[in-house]
Design a protein around this motif. Structure first.
Motif, PDB file in Angstrom:
ATOM      1  N   ASP A 124       0.818  -1.221   0.000  1.00 44.55           N
ATOM      2  CA  ASP A 124       0.000   0.000   0.000  1.00 44.55           C
ATOM      3  C   ASP A 124       0.849   1.268   0.000  1.00 44.55           C
ATOM      4  N   ARG A 125       1.919   1.239  -0.761  1.00 45.93           N
ATOM      5  CA  ARG A 125       2.771   2.419  -0.944  1.00 45.93           C
ATOM      6  C   ARG A 125       2.894   2.717  -2.436  1.00 45.93           C
ATOM      7  N   GLU A 126       2.996   3.991  -2.764  1.00 46.91           N
ATOM      8  CA  GLU A 126       3.259   4.355  -4.151  1.00 46.91           C
ATOM      9  C   GLU A 126       4.750   4.176  -4.393  1.00 46.91           C
ATOM     10  N   LEU A 127       5.071   3.493  -5.477  1.00 44.39           N
ATOM     11  CA  LEU A 127       6.430   3.036  -5.713  1.00 44.39           C
ATOM     12  C   LEU A 127       6.979   3.578  -7.028  1.00 44.39           C
ATOM     13  N   ARG A 128       8.299   3.785  -7.047  1.00 44.70           N
ATOM     14  CA  ARG A 128       9.031   4.217  -8.239  1.00 44.70           C
ATOM     15  C   ARG A 128       9.835   3.048  -8.803  1.00 44.70           C
ATOM     16  N   GLY A 146       8.437   8.468 -11.784  1.00 40.94           N
ATOM     17  CA  GLY A 146       7.659   8.931 -10.647  1.00 40.94           C
ATOM     18  C   GLY A 146       6.909   7.761 -10.035  1.00 40.94           C
ATOM     19  N   PRO A 147       5.903   8.035  -9.182  1.00 41.86           N
ATOM     20  CA  PRO A 147       5.118   6.952  -8.587  1.00 41.86           C
ATOM     21  C   PRO A 147       4.227   6.279  -9.633  1.00 41.86           C
ATOM     22  N   VAL A 148       4.537   5.024  -9.948  1.00 41.24           N
ATOM     23  CA  VAL A 148       3.822   4.317 -11.020  1.00 41.24           C
ATOM     24  C   VAL A 148       3.290   2.954 -10.578  1.00 41.24           C
ATOM     25  N   ALA A 149       3.628   2.493  -9.386  1.00 42.02           N
ATOM     26  CA  ALA A 149       3.301   1.117  -9.006  1.00 42.02           C
ATOM     27  C   ALA A 149       2.859   1.053  -7.547  1.00 42.02           C
ATOM     28  N   ARG A 150       2.273  -0.081  -7.183  1.00 37.78           N
ATOM     29  CA  ARG A 150       1.785  -0.289  -5.816  1.00 37.78           C
ATOM     30  C   ARG A 150       1.582  -1.786  -5.601  1.00 37.78           C
ATOM     31  N   ASP A 212      19.480  -2.855 -14.754  1.00 38.99           N
ATOM     32  CA  ASP A 212      19.464  -3.155 -13.323  1.00 38.99           C
ATOM     33  C   ASP A 212      18.525  -2.132 -12.695  1.00 38.99           C
ATOM     34  N   VAL A 213      17.298  -2.538 -12.436  1.00 44.72           N
ATOM     35  CA  VAL A 213      16.252  -1.610 -11.989  1.00 44.72           C
ATOM     36  C   VAL A 213      15.619  -2.145 -10.716  1.00 44.72           C
ATOM     37  N   VAL A 214      15.486  -1.279  -9.726  1.00 43.93           N
ATOM     38  CA  VAL A 214      14.893  -1.650  -8.449  1.00 43.93           C
ATOM     39  C   VAL A 214      13.596  -0.878  -8.235  1.00 43.93           C
ATOM     40  N   ILE A 215      12.848  -1.286  -7.212  1.00 42.21           N
ATOM     41  CA  ILE A 215      11.649  -0.587  -6.772  1.00 42.21           C
ATOM     42  C   ILE A 215      12.027   0.291  -5.580  1.00 42.21           C
ATOM     43  N   ALA A 216      11.532   1.516  -5.549  1.00 44.72           N
ATOM     44  CA  ALA A 216      11.824   2.424  -4.438  1.00 44.72           C
ATOM     45  C   ALA A 216      10.546   3.109  -3.989  1.00 44.72           C
ATOM     46  N   ASP A 217      10.450   3.358  -2.694  1.00 44.67           N
ATOM     47  CA  ASP A 217       9.317   4.097  -2.148  1.00 44.67           C
ATOM     48  C   ASP A 217       9.314   5.514  -2.724  1.00 44.67           C
ATOM     49  N   ALA A 218       8.152   5.966  -3.195  1.00 52.14           N
ATOM     50  CA  ALA A 218       8.067   7.289  -3.817  1.00 52.14           C
ATOM     51  C   ALA A 218       7.777   8.397  -2.818  1.00 52.14           C
ATOM     52  N   LEU A 231      13.148  11.641  11.779  1.00 51.33           N
ATOM     53  CA  LEU A 231      13.069  11.650  10.330  1.00 51.33           C
ATOM     54  C   LEU A 231      12.589  10.289   9.861  1.00 51.33           C
ATOM     55  N   ALA A 232      11.521  10.278   9.048  1.00 50.77           N
ATOM     56  CA  ALA A 232      11.042   9.054   8.403  1.00 50.77           C
ATOM     57  C   ALA A 232      11.451   9.101   6.941  1.00 50.77           C
ATOM     58  N   SER A 233      12.045   8.017   6.469  1.00 50.23           N
ATOM     59  CA  SER A 233      12.565   8.014   5.099  1.00 50.23           C
ATOM     60  C   SER A 233      12.887   6.601   4.667  1.00 50.23           C
ATOM     61  N   GLY A 234      12.808   6.373   3.382  1.00 46.69           N
ATOM     62  CA  GLY A 234      13.371   5.154   2.840  1.00 46.69           C
ATOM     63  C   GLY A 234      14.886   5.233   2.799  1.00 46.69           C
ATOM     64  N   ARG A 235      15.531   4.073   2.842  1.00 46.43           N
ATOM     65  CA  ARG A 235      16.960   3.920   2.540  1.00 46.43           C
ATOM     66  C   ARG A 235      17.903   4.621   3.528  1.00 46.43           C
ATOM     67  N   LEU A 236      17.421   4.898   4.759  1.00 43.54           N
ATOM     68  CA  LEU A 236      18.339   5.427   5.767  1.00 43.54           C
ATOM     69  C   LEU A 236      19.447   4.420   6.063  1.00 43.54           C
ATOM     70  N   ASP A 237      19.136   3.145   5.926  1.00 42.07           N
ATOM     71  CA  ASP A 237      20.135   2.078   5.903  1.00 42.07           C
ATOM     72  C   ASP A 237      20.494   1.845   4.430  1.00 42.07           C
ATOM     73  N   ASN A 238      21.589   2.460   3.875  1.00 41.22           N
ATOM     74  CA  ASN A 238      22.596   3.091   4.681  1.00 41.22           C
ATOM     75  C   ASN A 238      22.998   4.452   4.086  1.00 41.22           C
ATOM     76  N   LEU A 239      22.031   5.124   3.458  1.00 33.03           N
ATOM     77  CA  LEU A 239      22.357   6.436   2.898  1.00 33.03           C
ATOM     78  C   LEU A 239      22.633   7.455   3.991  1.00 33.03           C
ATOM     79  N   SER A 240      22.184   7.188   5.217  1.00 31.42           N
ATOM     80  CA  SER A 240      22.540   8.083   6.330  1.00 31.42           C
ATOM     81  C   SER A 240      24.050   8.123   6.522  1.00 31.42           C
TER      82      SER A 240
END
Length: 436
Positions: A124-128, A146-150, A212-218, A231-240
């Motif tokens: 139930d998330r909009e995904l890129r 942009g957000p194209v999938a779910r 090489d294409v992945v799905i990411a939270d939009a 802070l709420a965010s995708g990919r904090l592990d390990n872009l922080s």
């Protein structure tokens, strides 16, 4: 690019949020990091060219990994290293070949699980869709939609026991995102997954030979909490950690008489065994070229390594108030109380007594608090690139990182102060004299 130490915590979090949004895949993270470094005065080098030997600031990208370093004035064949190691990839999903699937009148993306994501968090998330594509002419293009999938969750009316039994997802059948309704062949063709990705990069799908294409939270990162302290965010592990290292390498001035290096690798979530992973040859090859330029003999290079440190920065666990029994009863890290010193008796983390002393010196110099993390004995902990780099190169290594909740979720959370604390500690690691 602003001076890293001049950024307030609010400015830092806003900039980190932009960095994460611009980095939906490891390939984007490496490219964005390199771009920011070039804007800060680093020279972008190619692996196929001769590298300069004079002092300077340099960056090189290999696939989804990026290495940057500073050769200070007066550097010689025994000048030691200070390496900040991190990783650019995050758990999630990756597109399969023949990625467009039509089922029951829906257009879906065929995906494969990448690493160890919390599968339920992706519902139930909009995904890129994001990653790299290689065209017939051999050129590599970064692509991001942009957000194209779910991935829609099944309604409770069709699964009355879900709140008692929990959501159980089959990785093949029940994690395939939807993109469109295939009401006709024309509609299905317009929603072709590869075509969507390639158009976002400005090329035609018929020109794509590999991807090489992945799905990411939009959803964009966002602050929350009674004092806006999280802070709420995708990919904090390990872009922080990548972001803290990026800020710190820009502030490295060569004053400590060491060679500071940011080493952000790909494929950590898979075990790091790739040409761009920490278990691969990338860092060692770059070090070979650096010390060749410094005219180091084998003996001199060994002396340099003996005086070097590697700070393995990867996110760790804050104590979860709803599952406190899963944590060590004495060591209970909290957000905004400082980055973690990660310790494990079985060397899943590499921290030892000299390493702990080094980290204490760095944190004192930076005016940064720190807290220890150790796993509950009944629950084996994960691992990092720390043991890998220590084993490959023999560098003294310490494991650290910001504490998170919801690690490996599509949307993780951290304390905003911890990002500033980690940045300041890594700057001190790159710039301060150490007695250990």
């Amino acid at each position: 690019m602003s001076t890293p130490t001049a950024l307030s915590t609010d400015e830092l979090i806003e900039d980190l949020s932009s960095f994460v949004t611009e980095s939906p895949s490891s390939y984007h993270a490496a490219a964005v990091t390199a771009q920011r470094l070039v804007e800060a005065g680093f020279t972008h080098l190619g692996e196929h060219q001769d590298w300069p030997v004079e002092p300077g600031r340099y960056v090189v990208v290999r696939d989804g990994a990026v290495l940057a370093w500073v050769i200070p004035q007066g550097a010689g064949p025994t000048t030691p290293l200070r390496v900040l190691g991190a990783h650019t990839d995050s758990p999630g999903f990756k597109l399969k070949p023949k990625s467009t699937v039509v089922r029951q009148g829906w257009v879906q993306a065929g995906v494969e699980v990448y690493g160890g994501p919390l599968l339920n968090s992706w519902l139930d998330r909009e995904l890129r869709l994001a990653g790299r594509i290689v065209t017939r002419d051999g050129a590599t293009h970064l692509a991001a939609t942009g957000p194209v999938a779910r991935i829609p969750q099944l309604a409770i009316h069709l699964d009355r026991q879900v709140n008692n039994d929990g959501v159980k997802l089959g990785k093949q059948q029940q994690t395939m995102p939807i993109l469109a309704v295939a009401g006709s062949q024309e509609a299905a063709a317009e929603a072709d997954v590869l075509d969507l990705v390639s158009r976002s990069a400005g090329v035609g799908a018929d020109q794509v030979d590999g991807y090489d294409v992945v799905i990411a939270d939009a959803q964009a990162p966002a602050r929350f909490g009674t004092k806006n302290e999280f802070l709420a965010s995708g990919r904090l592990d390990n872009l922080s950690s990548v972001y803290a290292g990026l800020q710190a390498i820009c502030a490295a001035d060569g004053s400590a008489g060491v060679i500071p290096i940011l080493a952000a690798f790909d494929h950590e979530e898979l075990g790091s065994a790739s040409r761009s992973g920490a278990a691969g040859p990338f860092l060692e090859e770059v070090l070979d070229r650096i010390y060749e330029g410094l005219q180091a003999t084998v003996s001199q290079r060994a002396q340099a390594y003996a005086g070097s440190w590697h700070l393995s920065a990867d996110a760790g666990h804050a104590v979860h108030p709803n599952y406190s029994e899963r944590h060590d009863p004495a060591n209970r890290p909290l957000p905004n109380a400082g980055p973690l010193l990660k310790i494990n008796a079985n060397q899943r983390y590499t921290t030892d007594a000299p390493g702990a002393a080094m980290w204490a010196q760095v944190c004192r110099a930076a005016g940064v608090p720190s807290q220890e993390f150790v796993a509950n004995n009944d629950i084996p902990c994960g691992s990092t690139i720390g043991p890998i780099t220590a084993t490959r190169l023999g560098l003294r290594t310490v494991d650290v990182g910001v504490p998170l909740l919801s690690m490996h979720s599509a949307r993780e959370m951290c304390g905003v102060d911890d990002i500033a604390y980690l940045r300041d500690a890594v700057i001190a690691f790159f710039t301060q004299e150490l007695t250990v």
